[in-house]
Design a protein around this motif. Structure first.
Motif, PDB file in Angstrom:
ATOM      1  N   GLN A  95      -4.277 -39.535   6.288  1.00 27.19           N
ATOM      2  CA  GLN A  95      -3.517 -37.724   4.972  1.00 27.19           C
ATOM      3  C   GLN A  95      -4.574 -37.304   5.552  1.00 27.19           C
ATOM      4  O   GLN A  95      -4.776 -35.858   5.986  1.00 27.19           O
ATOM      5  CB  GLN A  95      -2.735 -38.384   4.362  1.00 27.19           C
ATOM      6  CG  GLN A  95      -1.340 -38.776   4.382  1.00 27.19           C
ATOM      7  CD  GLN A  95      -0.647 -39.802   3.575  1.00 27.19           C
ATOM      8  OE1 GLN A  95      -1.233 -39.838   2.226  1.00 27.19           O
ATOM      9  NE2 GLN A  95       0.700 -39.988   2.888  1.00 27.19           N
ATOM     10  N   LEU A  96      -5.847 -36.729   4.537  1.00 26.30           N
ATOM     11  CA  LEU A  96      -6.823 -36.403   4.358  1.00 26.30           C
ATOM     12  C   LEU A  96      -7.605 -36.202   5.428  1.00 26.30           C
ATOM     13  O   LEU A  96      -8.078 -34.408   5.458  1.00 26.30           O
ATOM     14  CB  LEU A  96      -7.352 -36.257   3.104  1.00 26.30           C
ATOM     15  CG  LEU A  96      -7.270 -36.500   1.667  1.00 26.30           C
ATOM     16  CD1 LEU A  96      -8.463 -36.621   0.534  1.00 26.30           C
ATOM     17  CD2 LEU A  96      -6.985 -34.356   1.639  1.00 26.30           C
ATOM     18  N   LEU A  97      -7.641 -37.092   6.443  1.00 26.58           N
ATOM     19  CA  LEU A  97      -8.420 -36.571   7.831  1.00 26.58           C
ATOM     20  C   LEU A  97      -7.061 -35.434   8.661  1.00 26.58           C
ATOM     21  O   LEU A  97      -7.904 -34.366   9.171  1.00 26.58           O
ATOM     22  CB  LEU A  97      -8.256 -37.818   8.864  1.00 26.58           C
ATOM     23  CG  LEU A  97      -9.317 -37.989   9.670  1.00 26.58           C
ATOM     24  CD1 LEU A  97     -10.653 -37.313   9.368  1.00 26.58           C
ATOM     25  CD2 LEU A  97      -8.815 -38.965  10.676  1.00 26.58           C
ATOM     26  N   ASN A  98      -6.150 -35.660   8.197  1.00 25.30           N
ATOM     27  CA  ASN A  98      -5.378 -34.766   9.146  1.00 25.30           C
ATOM     28  C   ASN A  98      -5.296 -33.895   8.838  1.00 25.30           C
ATOM     29  O   ASN A  98      -4.930 -32.479   9.423  1.00 25.30           O
ATOM     30  CB  ASN A  98      -3.792 -35.395   9.663  1.00 25.30           C
ATOM     31  CG  ASN A  98      -2.621 -34.579  10.363  1.00 25.30           C
ATOM     32  OD1 ASN A  98      -3.123 -34.010  10.333  1.00 25.30           O
ATOM     33  ND2 ASN A  98      -1.707 -33.859   9.034  1.00 25.30           N
ATOM     34  N   LEU A  99      -5.314 -33.143   7.480  1.00 25.81           N
ATOM     35  CA  LEU A  99      -4.917 -32.159   6.478  1.00 25.81           C
ATOM     36  C   LEU A  99      -6.377 -31.378   6.606  1.00 25.81           C
ATOM     37  O   LEU A  99      -6.274 -30.357   6.621  1.00 25.81           O
ATOM     38  CB  LEU A  99      -4.767 -32.520   5.361  1.00 25.81           C
ATOM     39  CG  LEU A  99      -3.333 -32.916   5.073  1.00 25.81           C
ATOM     40  CD1 LEU A  99      -2.955 -33.224   3.198  1.00 25.81           C
ATOM     41  CD2 LEU A  99      -2.193 -31.840   5.397  1.00 25.81           C
ATOM     42  N   ARG A 100      -8.072 -32.133   6.528  1.00 29.40           N
ATOM     43  CA  ARG A 100      -8.831 -31.062   7.102  1.00 29.40           C
ATOM     44  C   ARG A 100      -8.745 -30.842   8.111  1.00 29.40           C
ATOM     45  O   ARG A 100     -10.041 -29.583   8.456  1.00 29.40           O
ATOM     46  CB  ARG A 100      -9.528 -32.312   7.376  1.00 29.40           C
ATOM     47  CG  ARG A 100     -11.083 -32.086   6.827  1.00 29.40           C
ATOM     48  CD  ARG A 100     -12.386 -33.512   7.357  1.00 29.40           C
ATOM     49  NE  ARG A 100     -13.606 -32.800   7.228  1.00 29.40           N
ATOM     50  CZ  ARG A 100     -14.590 -32.297   6.769  1.00 29.40           C
ATOM     51  NH1 ARG A 100     -14.393 -32.460   5.472  1.00 29.40           N
ATOM     52  NH2 ARG A 100     -15.963 -32.011   6.896  1.00 29.40           N
ATOM     53  N   GLN A 101      -8.253 -31.136   9.476  1.00 30.15           N
ATOM     54  CA  GLN A 101      -8.900 -30.163  10.774  1.00 30.15           C
ATOM     55  C   GLN A 101      -7.549 -30.718  11.131  1.00 30.15           C
ATOM     56  O   GLN A 101      -7.672 -31.851  12.733  1.00 30.15           O
ATOM     57  CB  GLN A 101      -9.539 -30.705  11.692  1.00 30.15           C
ATOM     58  CG  GLN A 101     -10.261 -29.153  11.887  1.00 30.15           C
ATOM     59  CD  GLN A 101      -9.518 -28.798  13.501  1.00 30.15           C
ATOM     60  OE1 GLN A 101      -8.640 -28.836  12.871  1.00 30.15           O
ATOM     61  NE2 GLN A 101     -10.174 -28.279  14.216  1.00 30.15           N
ATOM     62  N   PRO A 102      -5.997 -30.179  11.462  1.00 28.91           N
ATOM     63  CA  PRO A 102      -5.032 -31.834  12.066  1.00 28.91           C
ATOM     64  C   PRO A 102      -5.231 -31.649  13.419  1.00 28.91           C
ATOM     65  O   PRO A 102      -4.491 -31.595  14.205  1.00 28.91           O
ATOM     66  CB  PRO A 102      -3.734 -30.684  11.653  1.00 28.91           C
ATOM     67  CG  PRO A 102      -4.361 -29.302  11.088  1.00 28.91           C
ATOM     68  CD  PRO A 102      -5.668 -29.574  10.225  1.00 28.91           C
TER      69      PRO A 102
END
Lengths: 454, 457
Positions: A72-79
């Motif tokens: 989830q954080l990987l996505n939010l970091r740079q979607p």
């Protein structure tokens, strides 16, 4: 061995080595999970509750929750980067693992969807189009399903088949049961009924493990009978399949097969797979939420249904790691869950003077245990209230099934309620003693369900 | 940008810690009790999980979610995992209803029944168009009846039209739109022409699907006017696809007057992926109902109830709308203030870039929300969609700039025109440096034309 790194700080997922076959047992490099670790993995469960209902909502260990957070954080970091460079690979990785787990021939046959409810909509929508476009005939063509089919599936059949002009034939099933033959007999009868009514059965929808009441259906035999009787297609709804019963696409031989992975395969909510045997009509399956991937095959369509959180679909590798920390991997877990739930079921039935709703070989990781007749369970509302009462007053979470008496016998003599107990790796014997004692207390205090009608 | 003073949390709504759920009604308007609002340092903190090496000027594609809302989502997820049965029976419905109620107020719908929560605008489109398909199947619509959409409709919506309308026998008419565009009149003119075309073929126009803010190229469509025209011209129903609207443009259901309206909340309203609402105007006498395509035991209980349970899933993104509203109300003027400042900033940045590159904006400022199309220098030689995508990848990988690029084919007779436009966004986490970084990257590419990005591909 899947040696993938956890997805910290956007490290390239492509560095992972994807193991082709899931290991079935821990290797020397991975010690068997300890009691303490196990407790820790499920320490987020409410300790005040005897949670003997894994069947409804499943469970997810802490290490997998952590893996999900990382995604989830990987996505939010740079979607944007995530969408273009990570998502498709991650979904393909999960699909590949599932393909091996269920012995499908080709990864194209495995699509990932939210849950079995969605899978049912995918299959039944195809049926509706067949009626609309004249491939199936209104008033002639029929869909067969089990009477104990899951509520959502029944509604889906109404929404897509009945509404489109198809006939629906329900297979009544006895409960309690003493052998799979009872089911096979009823199924054959239903197909006969269809034939003699001049109907062509285009689709049979068969549960692998029914929900309420819960029994393991002899799907392999039923699929074989379908082939013999020229049923066009068979769709096995195995919401409870993977991690609960044996799930082998070649063995079972169905055209479509779906199972949730968040119930018995430790994934977070929610993820299921829909298997669709490679042949000409499988091109016509579509996800109802249409994106720009429309027409690229169900698996590709399902992998992008608009901007959403796909993280639950991406942690399958982490779940496989978790499962392989147990002796015998998922097979070992299944076998032990089965043995324990039968043992606990028999313990409860002995304590209450009742019986199991089906023989052990028709139970997987769940068992139906008769409740004392004196509790006076008279209807569906009673079981809902009794369930709430057990939750609120005794800290026991267990679903109850109302089984109407066959004839006009006084309710006091006949078992009309069955508890569906589950067993999963986090359960302990104390959970079932707590349930036993709660029911004993109700019985001893002269409790009846009539008292709950406030 | 904001110029707040001290730290202050002017909210009356409590978080759902450890199952202590409240149904307090969060304030729609931000409190003005004191002059303290969120500080720049706090904003930075809220978005510290964003990749700091990237000039993230593409809020329009995937939106953003502040740390405090992520935290609220995590609490909701853990609350569920702790005791899912209890959550399902005692928490979920209340939580969804609370979110729907907040949305109803935000968009000025008359009745909470009119607000359903779904995953995203793509799902909402499938719901409306599947209903259209059934109307064809069941003879309510005749084969050949028309559904209208804009040429610049989102790719997924176009495919949904193909999957549900064309396949069911409907006739789809696309409204061509000019781009660059200079005024609303240009859009209205094309729309009227398309309506005429639809009616001239002797068929009914059953549905018009109109974007509130088109995706690529990005312009704000005069939806209120188009809805009025639809009513005048006998178009049966109007569906506004406003994927970008809430938090980006003005969203008022009574003002706009459409039959169906959808917007994502994870793009410009700080919710995590993913959540959208689908507004369906209450009709006095019953027509056939909209249904969620994923059918559960709630089938037949109305779209809002159906959508609130489509099988076991993670509904947490739909439950944190109160937390998103709290976040928004820490800013001066709340969501209205954020919108206005985003608009002013994106126009300012767009003009700065256009001036630096010697190009122009794709539309006048009053046809932009929080995004704007900026012409790219012609010397970059963008000649097709692949070039646009290639440039985007190049900007991401070589310059750390994230921005989508649109290829605009030359029309007949056009020579030496701008063929590439960048769609820049502005959201509260953006800084002027992000746009300077983009400006400099493009200038560098222009200066090194001999080593163009196309060769790199």
């Amino acid at each position: 061995m899947a040696t993938h790194n956890n997805h910290l700080n956007g490290d390239a997922i492509s560095n992972r080595h994807v193991s082709k076959k899931p290991k079935l047992a821990p290797t020397a490099a991975v010690a068997v999970i300890t009691e303490d670790d196990l407790h820790s993995e499920f320490s987020h469960h409410d300790p005040a509750v005897a949670r003997i209902n894994n069947g409804s909502f499943g469970c997810c260990p802490a290490s997998v929750i952590a893996a999900q957070r990382r995604w989830q954080l990987l996505n939010l970091r740079q979607p944007d980067h995530f969408y273009f460079n990570e998502l498709k690979k991650g979904i393909l990785h999960s699909r590949t693992i599932i393909k091996d787990l269920v012995n499908a021939e080709h990864v194209d046959e495995i699509s990932i969807v939210d849950n079995a409810t969605t899978a049912a909509a995918v299959v039944l929508q195809q049926t509706a189009w067949a009626f609309h476009e004249g491939r199936f005939q209104k008033g002639v063509d029929a869909v067969v399903m089990l009477h104990y089919a899951y509520g959502s599936v029944k509604k889906s059949v109404e929404a897509y088949v009945s509404r489109a002009g198809g006939d629906v034939i329900q297979v009544p099933l006895p409960f309690p049961l003493t052998s799979p033959n009872e089911i096979i007999t009823e199924f054959r009868c239903a197909l006969e009924r269809a034939k003699s009514g001049g109907k062509t059965v285009r689709l049979a929808v068969i549960d692998h493990v029914t929900s309420m009441p819960s029994v393991v259906i002899p799907v392999k035999e039923l699929v074989r009978i379908c082939r013999e009787e020229s049923v066009d297609k068979v769709f096995v709804d195995a919401a409870h399949g993977i991690g609960c019963t044996s799930v082998d696409m070649q063995e079972i031989g169905a055209d479509f097969y779906t199972s949730n992975l968040h119930k018995w395969f430790f994934c977070p909510p929610s993820i299921a797979f829909l298997y669709s045997r490679k042949n000409s009509s499988s091109c016509d399956l579509h996800h109802p939420v249409v994106s720009h991937e429309y027409g690229n095959g169900l698996a590709v369509e399902s992998a992008w249904i608009g901007n959403r959180d796909y993280s639950a679909q991406l942690v399958v590798p982490d779940v496989l790691e978790f499962v392989n920390r147990f002796e015998g991997g998922i097979q070992g877990i299944k076998r032990r869950n089965h043995e324990k739930v039968v043992e606990m079921g028999q313990m409860l039935a002995a304590a209450w003077g009742t019986h199991l709703g089906s023989p052990p070989e028709m139970c997987a990781s769940m068992a139906m245990v008769g409740l004392p007749a004196c509790l006076g369970i008279r209807c569906d509302l009673d079981v809902a209230r009794l369930r709430t009462h057990l939750r609120d007053e005794f800290g026991v979470e267990v679903p109850i099934y109302f089984r109407a008496p066959a004839a006009a016998i006084s309710a006091g003599d006949v078992v009309t309620g069955y508890a569906r107990i589950s067993y999963q790796v986090y359960n302990k014997v104390e959970d079932y003693y707590k349930f036993r004692d709660a029911v004993d207390q109700l019985v001893n205090s002269g409790f009846t369900c009539a008292q709950l009608s406030t | 940008m904001d110029s707040p003073t001290t730290n202050n949390h002017n909210h009356i709504h409590t978080h759902h810690l450890n199952g202590a759920s409240t149904i307090s009604q969060p304030s729609k308007k931000p409190k003005l009790l004191s002059s303290s609002f969120i500080t720049p340092a706090e904003i930075h903190e809220e978005f510290s999980h964003h990749d700091p090496s990237v000039a993230r000027i593409n809020n329009g594609s995937f939106g953003c979610c502040p740390a405090s809302v992520i935290a609220a989502q995590h609490r909701s997820q853990l609350h569920y995992l702790r005791q899912p049965d209890n959550f399902y029976f005692n928490e979920l419905k209340k939580g969804i209803l609370q979110s729907r109620t907040i949305i109803k107020d935000l968009v000025n719908a008359k009745h909470v029944d009119e607000i359903s929560i779904v995953d995203n605008a793509t799902t909402a489109a499938a719901i409306v168009l599947q209903h259209t398909a059934w109307s064809f199947h069941e003879g309510t619509f005749q084969k050949g009846d028309v559904v209208l959409m804009l040429h610049y409709a989102y790719g997924a919506v176009k495919k949904s039209m193909e999957a549900y309308v064309t396949r069911a026998g409907g006739h789809v008419i696309e409204v061509p739109l000019p781009f660059p565009v200079a005024s609303n009149e240009e859009i209205v003119r094309e729309f009227r022409k398309a309506l005429e075309r639809g009616k001239s073929e002797g068929k009914r126009i059953r549905l018009a699907v109109i974007d509130h803010v088109t995706s690529m190229p990005c312009v704000v469509i005069p939806v209120k006017e188009l809805v009025q025209i639809c009513r005048e011209e006998g178009v049966e129903k109007v569906f506004i696809d406003a994927a970008h609207s809430i938090g980006c443009v003005d969203v008022d259901m009574e003002e706009i007057g459409a039959d169906f309206y959808t917007s994502n909340l994870h793009k410009w309203f700080f919710c995590p992926p993913s959540i959208a609402f689908l507004y369906t105007r209450k009709i006095p006498k019953g027509g056939s109902e909209l249904h969620h395509p994923v059918v559960s035991h709630e089938y037949g209980n109305g779209l809002a109830v159906e959508s609130a349970w489509i099988g076991t899933r993670d509904y947490s993104a739909q439950l944190v709308v109160p937390a998103a509203l709290e976040f928004v109300n820490r800013f001066q003027g709340g969501i209205e203030g954020i919108k206005k400042r985003n608009h002013d900033a994106v126009v300012e940045m767009g003009e700065m870039l256009a001036q630096s590159w010697g190009t122009h904006l794709g539309s006048p400022p009053d046809m932009c929300g929080s995004m704007i199309m900026v012409g790219l220098p012609t010397s970059l030689g963008i000649a097709c969609d692949d070039d646009a995508l290639g440039l985007r990848v190049h900007l991401r990988e070589q310059f750390g700039v994230e921005v989508p690029i649109y290829y605009r084919p030359p029309r007949d007779g056009e020579v030496g025109c701008v063929t590439g436009y960048a769609r820049i966004s502005h959201q509260v986490y953006n800084k002027v440096d992000d746009y300077h970084k983009f400006r400099d990257a493009v200038n560098q590419l222009v200066n090194n034309v001999s080593k163009s990005f196309k060769v790199v591909l």
